[in-house]
Design a protein around this motif. Structure first.
Motif, short mmCIF file in Angstrom:
data_model
loop_
_atom_site.label_atom_id
_atom_site.label_comp_id
_atom_site.label_asym_id
_atom_site.label_seq_id
_atom_site.Cartn_x
_atom_site.Cartn_y
_atom_site.Cartn_z
N VAL A 397 0.86 -1.17 0.00
CA VAL A 397 0.00 0.00 0.00
C VAL A 397 0.90 1.23 0.00
O VAL A 397 1.78 1.35 0.86
CB VAL A 397 -0.91 0.03 1.25
CG1 VAL A 397 -1.85 1.21 1.19
CG2 VAL A 397 -1.69 -1.25 1.36
N GLY A 402 4.83 6.20 3.72
CA GLY A 402 5.74 5.21 3.16
C GLY A 402 4.97 4.06 2.55
O GLY A 402 3.74 4.02 2.61
N ILE A 403 5.72 3.15 1.94
CA ILE A 403 5.07 1.97 1.38
C ILE A 403 5.00 0.92 2.47
O ILE A 403 6.01 0.58 3.07
CB ILE A 403 5.87 1.45 0.17
CG1 ILE A 403 5.96 2.55 -0.87
CG2 ILE A 403 5.22 0.22 -0.41
CD1 ILE A 403 6.70 2.16 -2.12
N ILE A 404 3.81 0.47 2.77
CA ILE A 404 3.63 -0.47 3.88
C ILE A 404 2.85 -1.69 3.40
O ILE A 404 2.12 -1.61 2.42
CB ILE A 404 2.88 0.19 5.07
CG1 ILE A 404 1.50 0.67 4.65
CG2 ILE A 404 3.68 1.31 5.66
CD1 ILE A 404 0.61 1.03 5.81
N GLU B 217 10.57 -4.28 4.50
CA GLU B 217 9.44 -3.78 5.27
C GLU B 217 8.28 -4.79 5.36
O GLU B 217 7.60 -4.89 6.36
CB GLU B 217 8.96 -2.48 4.63
CG GLU B 217 7.67 -1.97 5.17
CD GLU B 217 7.79 -0.62 5.81
OE1 GLU B 217 8.64 0.16 5.35
OE2 GLU B 217 7.04 -0.34 6.74
N ASN B 218 8.06 -5.55 4.29
CA ASN B 218 6.93 -6.49 4.30
C ASN B 218 7.29 -7.81 4.96
O ASN B 218 6.47 -8.72 4.99
CB ASN B 218 6.40 -6.71 2.89
CG ASN B 218 7.47 -7.19 1.94
OD1 ASN B 218 8.63 -7.35 2.32
ND2 ASN B 218 7.09 -7.39 0.70
N ARG B 252 13.81 -0.12 5.65
CA ARG B 252 12.60 0.42 5.03
C ARG B 252 12.66 0.30 3.51
O ARG B 252 12.49 1.28 2.80
CB ARG B 252 12.40 1.88 5.42
CG ARG B 252 11.81 2.02 6.76
CD ARG B 252 10.89 3.19 6.83
NE ARG B 252 9.54 2.75 6.59
CZ ARG B 252 8.47 3.51 6.81
NH1 ARG B 252 8.60 4.74 7.22
NH2 ARG B 252 7.28 3.05 6.58
N TYR B 254 11.18 -1.92 0.13
CA TYR B 254 9.98 -2.67 -0.16
C TYR B 254 10.09 -3.32 -1.54
O TYR B 254 9.43 -2.90 -2.47
CB TYR B 254 8.76 -1.76 -0.09
CG TYR B 254 7.50 -2.49 0.30
CD1 TYR B 254 7.02 -3.53 -0.47
CD2 TYR B 254 6.80 -2.14 1.44
CE1 TYR B 254 5.89 -4.21 -0.12
CE2 TYR B 254 5.65 -2.81 1.80
CZ TYR B 254 5.19 -3.84 1.02
OH TYR B 254 4.06 -4.51 1.37
N SER B 315 6.99 -4.87 9.74
CA SER B 315 6.53 -3.54 9.38
C SER B 315 6.05 -2.78 10.61
O SER B 315 6.27 -1.58 10.75
CB SER B 315 5.41 -3.67 8.35
OG SER B 315 4.57 -2.59 8.41
N ILE B 319 7.48 0.81 11.52
CA ILE B 319 6.63 2.00 11.60
C ILE B 319 6.85 2.69 12.94
O ILE B 319 6.95 3.90 13.03
CB ILE B 319 5.15 1.62 11.40
CG1 ILE B 319 4.91 1.24 9.95
CG2 ILE B 319 4.23 2.75 11.80
CD1 ILE B 319 3.54 0.69 9.66
#
Lengths: 420, 323
Positions: A397, A402-404, B217-218, B252, B254, B315, B319
């Protein structure tokens, strides 16, 4: 705001009734449309008179049905003199689809509410009354009118919730004018932070992901995605966009037009061609109406279909969404929350003529359908706006923070929303 | 003319600064420190010796130092170095927001840098502690790559349990051999297999344990090339894939495709065959990426110093750190 949050948790209705009887627990704000007492209560709060829908589709009869007649011909069931002229104008624009994009609906709502707050003054009432309470009441009536015109979107609900929480935080000891100016300032800041800057940030993050030679597939039109393409083009990237589109709204045409003007290589096709194009696609980019706390995405009808095809072809699916569209609700399907559009759009579409040429009887049938589909008792027409894409079909997303991954929606809600 | 002179002077200062940073970094590495803690120490020392008087100036200097470190970073450590230095810079910005007095800020930063370093050094023990529980008596484990954390988990488990480990050979540099040697000295029974033998062996394996150069991140991991293959085979046999990794490697980034990896262009090392006697025509092309990306859907759990995490929890942590 009430209207959008009523629909879920149908199974709770029995336990809720019990809870209502014992006076200790405050009644839940969540009502459902298929609970008769809740519907009756809802009807009472409505400002614009509603007609009983003639042809509700069974599974969707709990949703507000599309009204064929205009607001004024239906008339008001309550005193409408308190409505702000700007609100009436906005409501009519919503009802007639003059303002229809998710972002533009939200922005116009914020601007109009700012106008309403600016023109509201206690002196018309008793000056001894609480400014916060009276303003809240006044806003509620105006917002109810907007809801009557078209149900609120998820982001609009979030905006209103934010403004209301700010109103309740105002201090009663401060003069009204000061309260008002601070409130207007927060709305301005909120608008800038959550929309203008957010869109810029999303455009930047999204454009970074586009590489030279990429083929990107998108469905319909989303303002964020258009910004991403503009940004990527301005950075000198060489990419190819496939715009898929679906009847009856065909919003992708506008995106297509803008892309061509920018000089981007563009393909325009129907949603049915998704599986044909998918083998050449590197990224699927889609907009969103809202993100559930489960990570599922509520988006324009057809998105789930595209995501499904993309998954089958191992193409990553990215969703663009401002964090204002994140919701604490957790729907599992697109039945509880949805919107019903004008069925005539589907039936009486000019485009349906071309493939029927030569087949005289069918053409006659199509024309007949256009004229009298309402008389055919065994036909129901459903023009749905949104569908729900489950979390496992979404790879990323793109948000302003940021892209999460979609599974991080609750974290964002917890970490960021508690601050505001 | 004058400006040009000044420019060249600045250039010179900059290059000596970078040279010093690199020397310091290599000194730390020579004393047996892992890459990321070494970089953290270097950055802390840069703050200590800095003559800058503003946070902005300090930030610029730290960025220059980071660039210098990344320039000499070996491929396997690139992502983790990038992640840990980025995190350090993040700490700097956060601290500067908290206090307005520069000297006070600097003191706090040094303290934080040392604390950070302590954390990164202690993390391997913590991971060994949480990871060891997943190894049962009689387990058969497959591992790929040469990770110090994975070795620590095995060494700790070997004290109380008996299990068998399959180690892949690890072409092209054969890193599996030294890893096997290390496990053998810890008393673990080791079998070396060809990289291409993973599918053959999988039905006997109970679990797969690999390390990581970086965590996206994922929750997907970047690791020595071949990890993706191992994870795909494991998931098709429904075997769990565990990753032992320090949290300073959380980054961070992706990636969604293999080409999205944030590695510098030099990551495709010149290919050299393990079998030098083979003669091949020069027209044959070789491709030799050093790392690949394993998506989170193929990973069961991550053993980290923050505890045992699902890929989705990465993530959440990021965050929180970067907010």
């Amino acid at each position: 705001m009430e209207t959008t949050s009523e629909v879920d948790n149908r199974h709770l209705s029995a336990s809720k009734k019990k809870a209502d009887k014992t006076k200790h627990t405050p009644p839940s704000r969540r009502m459902q449309y298929d609970d008769p007492s809740a519907v009756a209560k809802l009807k009472k709060t409505q400002i614009v008179r509603k007609k009983n829908a003639e042809r509700a589709v069974p599974l969707f009869s709990h949703l507000p049905q599309y009204e064929q007649e205009s607001i004024f011909s239906r008339g008001f069931q309550k005193d409408a003199s308190e409505l702000h002229p700007a609100v009436i104008k906005l409501g009519l624009q919503y009802a007639s689809d003059v303002i229809s994009g998710a972002s533009s609906r939200c922005l116009s709502l914020l601007d109009t509410l700012a106008l309403v707050i600016e023109s509201f003054s206690l002196s018309e009432y008793l000056e001894t009354r609480d400014y916060r309470r009276e303003l809240d009441k006044y806003l509620r009536r105006n917002i109810q009118f907007l809801i009557d015109c078209r149900p609120l979107s998820i982001s609009m609900g979030n905006c209103i919730r934010y403004i209301k929480s700010r109103i309740s935080q105002l201090s009663p000891s401060i003069p009204e004018a000061e309260n008002k100016s601070s409130l207007l300032k927060t709305i301005r800041n909120f608008r800038e932070e959550k929309f203008e800057r957010a869109e810029e940030m999303i455009a930047e993050l999204g454009a970074e992901r586009i590489r030279d030679g990429d083929t990107i597939l998108t469905l319909g039109r989303s303002s964020c995605i258009e910004e991403i393409f503009t940004k990527a083009k301005n950075c000198g990237k060489d990419f190819h966009v496939i715009v898929l589109d679906a009847r009856p709204r065909q919003e992708g045409l506008a995106l297509c037009k803008n892309l061509i003007q920018m000089g981007v290589k563009t393909d325009y096709s129907s949603l049915y061609a998704a599986s044909y194009y998918m083998r050449d696609v590197n990224i699927v980019l889609c907009g969103a109406e809202g993100l559930m706390s489960t990570g599922a995405v509520i988006s324009g009808l057809g998105t789930a279909c595209v995501a499904l095809v993309a998954k089958e072809y191992h193409v990553p699916v990215m969703i663009t969404s401002q964090t204002i569209k994140f919701s604490e609700r957790g729907h599992l399907d697109a039945i509880c929350f949805n919107e019903i559009g004008n069925p005539d759009e589907l039936i009486g579409h000019e485009g349906s003529d071309w493939f029927m040429t030569g087949v005289h009887n069918e053409k006659k049938f199509a024309n007949m359908l256009k004229e009298n589909w309402k008389e055919m008792k065994n036909l129901k027409v459903l023009n749905l706006y949104y569908d729900l894409t489950p979390v496992e079909f979404i790879d990323a997303v793109i948000t302003e923070i940021g892209i999460i991954p979609p599974s991080s929606v609750p974290v964002v809600l917890r970490e960021y929303m508690s601050l505001s | 003319m004058n400006g040009a002179l000044q420019n060249s002077h600045e250039q010179e200062l900059y290059s000596t600064f970078q040279k010093n940073v690199i020397e310091l970094f290599e000194h730390h590495l020579a004393t047996g420190s892992a890459y990321a803690p070494a970089a953290t120490s270097v950055l802390t020392e840069v703050i200590k010796s800095s003559e800058e008087e503003t946070v902005m100036g300090l930030e610029v200097q730290l960025k220059q130092a980071t660039d210098a470190i990344l320039k000499v970073a070996p491929i396997a450590a690139f992502v983790s170095l990038k992640a840990s230095t980025e995190l350090f810079l993040r700490f700097v910005i956060r601290t500067s927001l908290e206090s307005s007095d520069f000297e006070e800020c600097k003191r706090r930063l040094i303290k934080r840098g040392e604390y950070f370093r302590g954390l990164t050094e202690a993390s391997r023990d913590k991971i060994a502690e949480v990871g060891e529980r997943f190894i049962q008596d009689g387990s058969v484990i497959l591992t790929h790559g040469n990770s110090r954390v994975v070795a620590a988990v095995f060494e700790r488990a070997a004290k109380t349990k008996r299990f068998r480990v399959y180690v892949t050979e690890g072409r092209p540099d054969g890193s599996g051999y030294s890893f096997a040697e290390r496990l053998l000295s810890a008393g673990v029974s080791v079998t070396i297999i060809l990289d291409s033998c993973v599918g053959f062996i999988m039905d006997q394996v109970d679990l797969v344990l690999v390390g990581a150069e970086g965590v996206a991140e994922n929750g997907g991991i970047i690791n020595r090339v071949g990890s993706l293959q191992v994870a795909i085979v494991a998931s098709s046999y429904n075997k769990p894939v565990f990753v032992a990794v320090e949290s300073y490697k959380f980054s961070r980034i992706y990636p969604l495709r293999q080409h999205d990896l944030p590695l510098p262009s030099k990551y495709r090392e010149p290919w050299y065959p393990l079998l030098p006697e083979v003669k091949i025509s020069k027209d044959v092309q070789f491709e030799n990426p050093a790392s690949d990306f394993t998506p989170p859907s193929l990973i069961s759990l991550l053993f980290t110093d923050l505890g045992v995490l699902t890929p989705a929890a990465v993530s959440d942590e990021l965050i929180r750190l970067y907010q």
